[in-house]
Design an enzyme around this catalytic site. Structure first.
Site, short mmCIF file in Angstrom:
data_model
loop_
_atom_site.label_atom_id
_atom_site.label_comp_id
_atom_site.label_asym_id
_atom_site.label_seq_id
_atom_site.Cartn_x
_atom_site.Cartn_y
_atom_site.Cartn_z
N SER A 155 36.50 -17.03 -50.55
CA SER A 155 37.83 -16.87 -50.36
C SER A 155 38.59 -17.76 -49.44
O SER A 155 39.64 -18.18 -49.44
CB SER A 155 38.63 -15.83 -50.56
OG SER A 155 38.80 -15.44 -52.12
N LYS A 172 39.95 -21.13 -50.31
CA LYS A 172 41.32 -21.30 -50.95
C LYS A 172 42.30 -22.03 -50.17
O LYS A 172 43.03 -22.78 -50.55
CB LYS A 172 41.58 -19.90 -51.41
CG LYS A 172 40.90 -19.27 -52.52
CD LYS A 172 41.45 -18.03 -52.95
CE LYS A 172 40.78 -17.37 -54.16
NZ LYS A 172 39.53 -16.60 -54.14
N TYR A 226 35.76 -25.09 -57.90
CA TYR A 226 36.02 -23.87 -57.60
C TYR A 226 34.85 -22.97 -56.87
O TYR A 226 34.70 -22.74 -55.48
CB TYR A 226 36.93 -23.05 -58.34
CG TYR A 226 37.09 -21.41 -57.94
CD1 TYR A 226 38.14 -21.39 -56.99
CD2 TYR A 226 36.12 -20.30 -58.13
CE1 TYR A 226 38.19 -19.84 -56.42
CE2 TYR A 226 36.25 -19.25 -57.73
CZ TYR A 226 37.33 -18.95 -56.99
OH TYR A 226 37.58 -17.56 -56.38
N TYR A 245 44.48 -10.15 -49.89
CA TYR A 245 44.67 -9.69 -51.09
C TYR A 245 45.61 -8.44 -50.93
O TYR A 245 46.56 -8.39 -50.52
CB TYR A 245 43.13 -8.99 -51.54
CG TYR A 245 42.07 -10.01 -51.21
CD1 TYR A 245 41.88 -11.34 -51.42
CD2 TYR A 245 40.87 -9.59 -50.51
CE1 TYR A 245 40.94 -12.29 -51.22
CE2 TYR A 245 39.78 -10.24 -50.06
CZ TYR A 245 39.80 -11.66 -50.45
OH TYR A 245 38.95 -12.59 -50.06
N VAL A 285 34.84 -12.96 -49.51
CA VAL A 285 33.94 -11.76 -49.66
C VAL A 285 32.29 -12.12 -49.03
O VAL A 285 31.38 -11.30 -49.29
CB VAL A 285 33.57 -11.62 -51.37
CG1 VAL A 285 34.83 -10.92 -51.66
CG2 VAL A 285 33.21 -12.60 -51.96
N1 GLN Z 1 33.71 -16.69 -54.82
C1 GLN Z 1 34.64 -15.47 -54.94
C2 GLN Z 1 35.06 -15.09 -56.35
O1 GLN Z 1 35.46 -15.93 -57.27
C3 GLN Z 1 35.55 -15.40 -53.84
C4 GLN Z 1 36.42 -13.94 -53.94
C5 GLN Z 1 36.47 -13.89 -52.39
O2 GLN Z 1 36.13 -14.30 -51.54
N2 GLN Z 1 37.52 -12.81 -52.55
O3 GLN Z 1 34.93 -13.92 -56.98
#
Ligand code: GLN
Length: 308
Positions: free
Chosen positions: A64, A67, A192, A244, A262
């Site tokens: 993430s 992002k 993505y 989050y 994650v």
């Molecule tokens: N690639 C992960 C997903 O789409 C990214 C989520 C994350 O890092 N929180 O679930």
């Protein structure tokens, strides 16, 4: 850098006491292969000096944290008006991959670009030829922001995420049906997932965090990589939505604009001070690195980085 060196080593010692409380992400099979006891961190000053400790050169995927990169690229390409007509700026208090709010009202758009739904909507805004060319464009941008021309995609993680990305597929389909995205769902997800799978280490990410901390300039060359107003906007979204459904508590315990992934990484951009990247693949229930959070709490306090 002597003082920073001592502090990051102390942070590492402290963080190591917490790694056993977390678990590696298992919903992306490849991520569960990491050793949950590993921990590393790096700090980059606004003139580009880096201090690092622990497993700071172990490779992991951005997840993430990407992002932030894709959002900046999309904002530089399209301007704020277009991006924020597709995605909001409000925290959700829901899990990062939740889609419940997207289906509450007809035509709902994602709450913010730091959750999966928002990042998928932003990925659709990247322009430039075929999907492979658009991925290359974002990857190139990541290379410039991390000062690492060798950055590449971890193909095993990408394949693993594509094999199990049912929830993200559901999200992109819901976004299509709400009229929020107009590209082909599989292409939007390809971009993505590819950006989530960019392989980095703490040094790469500390440099990226220092670019954001220093108003968008490359700390070594002074080159303006990102417009200052975009940096300010992105740092504000990191503060309100970057961790989050832990963003509120994180603001009170650490108080630095941050984004986690994650894969176990967290970047923190202390405006006008420094950039920090921590890594520890053992995650808590929100998907944040447990050891990483402790290291950031310690450094924020000892280095007076809490902006509140
Ligand atoms: N690639 C992960 C997903 O789409 C990214 C989520 C994350 O890092 N929180 O679930």
């Amino acid at each position: 850098m002597e003082k920073e060196g001592l502090l990051i080593n102390e942070a590492l010692r402290l963080g190591a006491q917490y790694t056993s409380r977390g678990k590696t992400a298992s919903y992306i099979g490849e991520l569960s292969k990491k050793d949950p006891s590993h921990l590393g961190l790096a700090l980059c000053t606004l003139d580009g000096q880096i201090a690092a400790a622990g497993y700071s050169e172990e490779k992991f995927t951005m997840q993430s944290i990407s992002k932030v990169v894709t959002l900046i690229a999309a904002l530089e390409q399209n301007g704020q008006e277009k991006i924020f007509s597709r995605v909001g700026m409000e925290p959700t208090g829901d899990a990062f991959n939740s889609m419940v709010r997207l289906d509450l009202l007809a035509g709902s758009r994602p709450f913010n670009p730091m959750i999966n739904a928002g990042a998928i909507a932003v990925a659709d805004c990247i322009q430039g030829g075929t999907v492979d060319e658009r991925i290359e464009l974002c990857l190139d941008f990541a290379r410039r922001l991390t000062n690492n021309p060798g950055l590449c995609i971890d193909r095993a993680v990408l394949a693993s995420e594509k094999a199990t990305g049912y929830k993200n597929r559901a999200i992109v389909n819901l976004l299509e049906s709400n009229g929020v995205v107009d590209g082909k769902p599989e292409e939007i997800l390809e971009l993505y997932f590819s950006m989530c799978s960019v392989s980095v280490d703490c040094r790469d990410l500390a440099f990226l965090a220092a670019v954001l901390a220093g108003g968008g300039r490359n700390p070594l060359t002074g080159e303006q990589l990102v417009k200052p107003q975009i940096v300010r906007l992105v740092r504000s979204l990191m503060t309100t939505c970057g961790m989050y459904d832990y963003s509120g508590q994180f603001a009170s315990t650490v108080g630095i604009p941050s984004k986690s992934g994650v894969g176990g990484g967290i970047i923190s951009a202390a405006a006008g001070k420094c950039g920090i990247a921590v890594y520890g693949p053992a995650l808590d229930e929100h998907g944040n690195s447990v050891g990483g959070l402790k290291m950031l709490e310690y450094l924020s306090e000892k280095m007076d980085l809490n902006m509140f």
